[in-house]
Write a protein that holds these residues in place. Structure first.
Motif, PDB file in Angstrom:
ATOM      1  N   ASP A 250      -2.380   4.899  -3.012  1.00 30.93           N
ATOM      2  CA  ASP A 250      -3.667   4.270  -2.717  1.00 30.93           C
ATOM      3  C   ASP A 250      -4.501   5.128  -1.776  1.00 30.93           C
ATOM      4  O   ASP A 250      -5.736   5.131  -1.859  1.00 30.93           O
ATOM      5  CB  ASP A 250      -3.442   2.901  -2.062  1.00 30.93           C
ATOM      6  CG  ASP A 250      -2.647   1.964  -2.939  1.00 30.93           C
ATOM      7  OD1 ASP A 250      -3.157   1.578  -3.998  1.00 30.93           O
ATOM      8  OD2 ASP A 250      -1.501   1.638  -2.561  1.00 30.93           O
ATOM      9  N   VAL A 251      -3.815   5.829  -0.872  1.00 33.02           N
ATOM     10  CA  VAL A 251      -4.493   6.608   0.162  1.00 33.02           C
ATOM     11  C   VAL A 251      -3.760   7.933   0.348  1.00 33.02           C
ATOM     12  O   VAL A 251      -2.522   7.975   0.313  1.00 33.02           O
ATOM     13  CB  VAL A 251      -4.502   5.860   1.517  1.00 33.02           C
ATOM     14  CG1 VAL A 251      -5.238   6.685   2.579  1.00 33.02           C
ATOM     15  CG2 VAL A 251      -5.122   4.486   1.390  1.00 33.02           C
ATOM     16  N   VAL A 252      -4.527   8.991   0.547  1.00 34.19           N
ATOM     17  CA  VAL A 252      -3.936  10.256   0.984  1.00 34.19           C
ATOM     18  C   VAL A 252      -4.663  10.701   2.243  1.00 34.19           C
ATOM     19  O   VAL A 252      -5.890  10.581   2.345  1.00 34.19           O
ATOM     20  CB  VAL A 252      -4.024  11.353  -0.104  1.00 34.19           C
ATOM     21  CG1 VAL A 252      -5.461  11.638  -0.507  1.00 34.19           C
ATOM     22  CG2 VAL A 252      -3.347  12.631   0.376  1.00 34.19           C
ATOM     23  N   MET A 253      -3.909  11.169   3.225  1.00 35.34           N
ATOM     24  CA  MET A 253      -4.473  11.720   4.444  1.00 35.34           C
ATOM     25  C   MET A 253      -3.966  13.145   4.604  1.00 35.34           C
ATOM     26  O   MET A 253      -2.774  13.369   4.810  1.00 35.34           O
ATOM     27  CB  MET A 253      -4.076  10.873   5.655  1.00 35.34           C
ATOM     28  CG  MET A 253      -4.613  11.402   6.975  1.00 35.34           C
ATOM     29  SD  MET A 253      -4.169  10.333   8.361  1.00 35.34           S
ATOM     30  CE  MET A 253      -5.129   8.884   7.948  1.00 35.34           C
TER      31      MET A 253
ATOM     32  N   SER B 299       4.189  -0.829   4.063  1.00 40.31           N
ATOM     33  CA  SER B 299       3.658   0.259   3.235  1.00 40.31           C
ATOM     34  C   SER B 299       4.774   1.207   2.802  1.00 40.31           C
ATOM     35  O   SER B 299       5.823   1.283   3.444  1.00 40.31           O
ATOM     36  CB  SER B 299       2.596   1.041   4.012  1.00 40.31           C
ATOM     37  OG  SER B 299       3.178   1.699   5.128  1.00 40.31           O
ATOM     38  N   HIS B 300       4.513   1.924   1.727  1.00 42.61           N
ATOM     39  CA  HIS B 300       5.398   3.028   1.310  1.00 42.61           C
ATOM     40  C   HIS B 300       4.729   4.305   1.797  1.00 42.61           C
ATOM     41  O   HIS B 300       3.640   4.663   1.335  1.00 42.61           O
ATOM     42  CB  HIS B 300       5.561   3.060  -0.213  1.00 42.61           C
ATOM     43  CG  HIS B 300       6.394   4.209  -0.690  1.00 42.61           C
ATOM     44  ND1 HIS B 300       7.759   4.161  -0.780  1.00 42.61           N
ATOM     45  CD2 HIS B 300       6.043   5.469  -1.097  1.00 42.61           C
ATOM     46  CE1 HIS B 300       8.233   5.307  -1.222  1.00 42.61           C
ATOM     47  NE2 HIS B 300       7.202   6.123  -1.418  1.00 42.61           N
ATOM     48  N   LEU B 301       5.380   4.980   2.735  1.00 40.85           N
ATOM     49  CA  LEU B 301       4.784   6.156   3.365  1.00 40.85           C
ATOM     50  C   LEU B 301       5.509   7.416   2.914  1.00 40.85           C
ATOM     51  O   LEU B 301       6.705   7.581   3.171  1.00 40.85           O
ATOM     52  CB  LEU B 301       4.846   6.024   4.884  1.00 40.85           C
ATOM     53  CG  LEU B 301       4.259   7.184   5.710  1.00 40.85           C
ATOM     54  CD1 LEU B 301       2.818   7.456   5.319  1.00 40.85           C
ATOM     55  CD2 LEU B 301       4.358   6.867   7.195  1.00 40.85           C
TER      56      LEU B 301
ATOM     57  N   MET C  88       0.841  -1.193   0.000  1.00 43.61           N
ATOM     58  CA  MET C  88       0.000   0.000   0.000  1.00 43.61           C
ATOM     59  C   MET C  88       0.876   1.244   0.000  1.00 43.61           C
ATOM     60  O   MET C  88       1.868   1.324   0.715  1.00 43.61           O
ATOM     61  CB  MET C  88      -0.899  -0.015   1.244  1.00 43.61           C
ATOM     62  CG  MET C  88      -1.808   1.201   1.358  1.00 43.61           C
ATOM     63  SD  MET C  88      -3.181   0.991   2.535  1.00 43.61           S
ATOM     64  CE  MET C  88      -2.305   0.518   4.015  1.00 43.61           C
ATOM     65  N   LYS C  89       0.498   2.216  -0.798  1.00 40.24           N
ATOM     66  CA  LYS C  89       1.216   3.485  -0.871  1.00 40.24           C
ATOM     67  C   LYS C  89       0.348   4.573  -0.247  1.00 40.24           C
ATOM     68  O   LYS C  89      -0.791   4.814  -0.669  1.00 40.24           O
ATOM     69  CB  LYS C  89       1.558   3.843  -2.318  1.00 40.24           C
ATOM     70  CG  LYS C  89       2.488   2.847  -2.994  1.00 40.24           C
ATOM     71  CD  LYS C  89       2.983   3.381  -4.334  1.00 40.24           C
ATOM     72  CE  LYS C  89       3.949   4.543  -4.131  1.00 40.24           C
ATOM     73  NZ  LYS C  89       4.562   4.972  -5.414  1.00 40.24           N
ATOM     74  N   ILE C  90       0.903   5.228   0.769  1.00 37.67           N
ATOM     75  CA  ILE C  90       0.154   6.200   1.562  1.00 37.67           C
ATOM     76  C   ILE C  90       0.853   7.550   1.496  1.00 37.67           C
ATOM     77  O   ILE C  90       2.074   7.641   1.654  1.00 37.67           O
ATOM     78  CB  ILE C  90       0.057   5.748   3.027  1.00 37.67           C
ATOM     79  CG1 ILE C  90      -0.583   4.352   3.116  1.00 37.67           C
ATOM     80  CG2 ILE C  90      -0.734   6.747   3.861  1.00 37.67           C
ATOM     81  CD1 ILE C  90      -0.479   3.731   4.494  1.00 37.67           C
ATOM     82  N   LEU C  91       0.078   8.605   1.294  1.00 30.79           N
ATOM     83  CA  LEU C  91       0.592   9.979   1.307  1.00 30.79           C
ATOM     84  C   LEU C  91      -0.050  10.723   2.467  1.00 30.79           C
ATOM     85  O   LEU C  91      -1.279  10.735   2.602  1.00 30.79           O
ATOM     86  CB  LEU C  91       0.268  10.685  -0.003  1.00 30.79           C
ATOM     87  CG  LEU C  91       0.609  12.184  -0.087  1.00 30.79           C
ATOM     88  CD1 LEU C  91       2.112  12.409   0.037  1.00 30.79           C
ATOM     89  CD2 LEU C  91       0.079  12.787  -1.384  1.00 30.79           C
TER      90      LEU C  91
END
Length: 343
Positions: free
Chosen positions: A82-85, A31-33, A1-4
């Motif tokens: 996949d996700v941005v917060m 994950s890749h953060l 999972m790739k998270i920003l």
């Protein structure tokens, strides 16, 4: 999972966000953060072991204008997150991540910006009922992170440590730092909160030197040179001065201090993140309350004027318009001595 994770504002805001990175990595270690931050704060994540990639967002320069925003959105799309917060959003950031096509978009339900997010969390941060770190961590439940870490962090490196050591030696401060007698005083605030007048900081520094035998180091950015000169020129006993042009070098220098005295400002959070004892002067304005912006994880004393909390400062129209002057020099001196004794 790739998270920003996005946090593009000031030093204190980013440091209050560092538990988010650790909490995510402990839940999703593979994950890749990535973190998107401002040019000014990017060095604070240079050595963070929980961040795999740092992306710079320069809203006042490189990424100003519609074309620049579209180019950045294209770059984010190519990275296939996949996700941005977005820990604290605005319209432009919301539009950016929406155009970038990131599938899961998490943010506080902030005014009109919330229309660009499909996972919104109602928080009402303006009430300042808990710490900014806790508001940030609350967003993680939407990502499936149930067990969070409430530990702020700032990591220096050998290069910044060597630069700090060179300054300490050059200024003849080695014995004071080794003997826990070196007190840092940071009179600037960046205008984000109420503060003492320069003359009060000068009075404090003079008494620390003459009455208690401490060594005082005035700190500030190169942009605050005139302010530090104003404090120094008002003093009877001349302190050492450190003008910072490198945020990591400054962070490493803070570790040489016994106690760091300041208003509610970014360097206070830098000191706290490295477990340096702090004595902090806070204003009674609700948005600046230590409940939301106080230091975390270190030995600390927070001083506030004994006046009612207010929603905003109306200056001379307020019966307590001189409220910051009600924090006495003697109370700050006592707090510094208490912190030295506990160090």
């Amino acid at each position: 999972m790739k998270i920003l994770v996005i946090r593009i504002d000031r030093i204190g805001d980013l440091i209050a966000s560092t538990p988010v990175f650790e909490s995510i990595k402990k839940t999703y270690p593979d994950s890749h953060l990535a973190a998107m931050v401002s040019p000014y704060t990017k060095e604070l994540l240079k050595n963070n072991p929980f961040v795999d990639e740092v992306i710079v967002y320069d809203g006042d320069g490189l990424h100003k204008g519609v074309k620049a925003l579209l180019n950045l959105a294209r770059t984010l799309r190519e990275k296939r997150f996949d996700v941005v917060m977005t820990l604290f959003s605005n319209f432009r950031l919301g539009l950016l991540v929406y155009i970038a096509g990131i599938p899961e978009r998490i943010a506080p339900a902030t005014k009109i910006a919330q229309i660009f997010y499909n996972r919104r969390v109602l928080q009402k941060r303006s009430r300042s009922l808990k710490h900014e770190t806790d508001y940030n961590l609350d967003l993680l439940k939407t990502l499936g992170v149930e067990r969070t870490v409430r530990r702020v962090g700032l990591w220096t490196d050998s290069e910044s440590e060597e630069a700090a050591n060179r300054h300490i030696v050059a200024q003849g401060l080695s014995k004071a730092s080794e003997g826990h007698r070196l007190i840092g005083i940071h009179p600037g605030s960046g205008g984000s909160a109420g503060n003492w007048r320069p003359e009060r900081y000068a009075e404090l520094a003079d008494k620390l030197i003459s009455d208690y035998g401490y060594t005082v180091l005035l700190t500030g950015s190169v942009k605050e040179k005139e302010l530090l000169s104003a404090v120094k020129d008002t003093m009877r006993n001349k302190p050492s001065v450190y003008l910072s042009d490198n945020i990591l070098n400054f962070a490493a220098l803070l570790k040489k201090l016994s106690v760091f005295v300041s208003s509610s400002t970014g360097p206070m959070h830098m000191a706290a993140a490295q477990k340096i004892p702090t004595v902090s002067i806070f204003s009674p304005v609700r948005a600046c309350t230590p409940v939301r912006w106080g230091p975390i994880g270190n030995k600390q004393r927070v001083l506030m004027p004994d006046v009612p909390q207010c929603d905003r400062c109306i200056r001379e129209r307020c019966v307590y318009y001189d409220c910051m002057e009600r924090i006495t020099t003697e109370s700050v001196l006592q707090a510094v001595n208490e912190m030295v004794d506990k160090y």
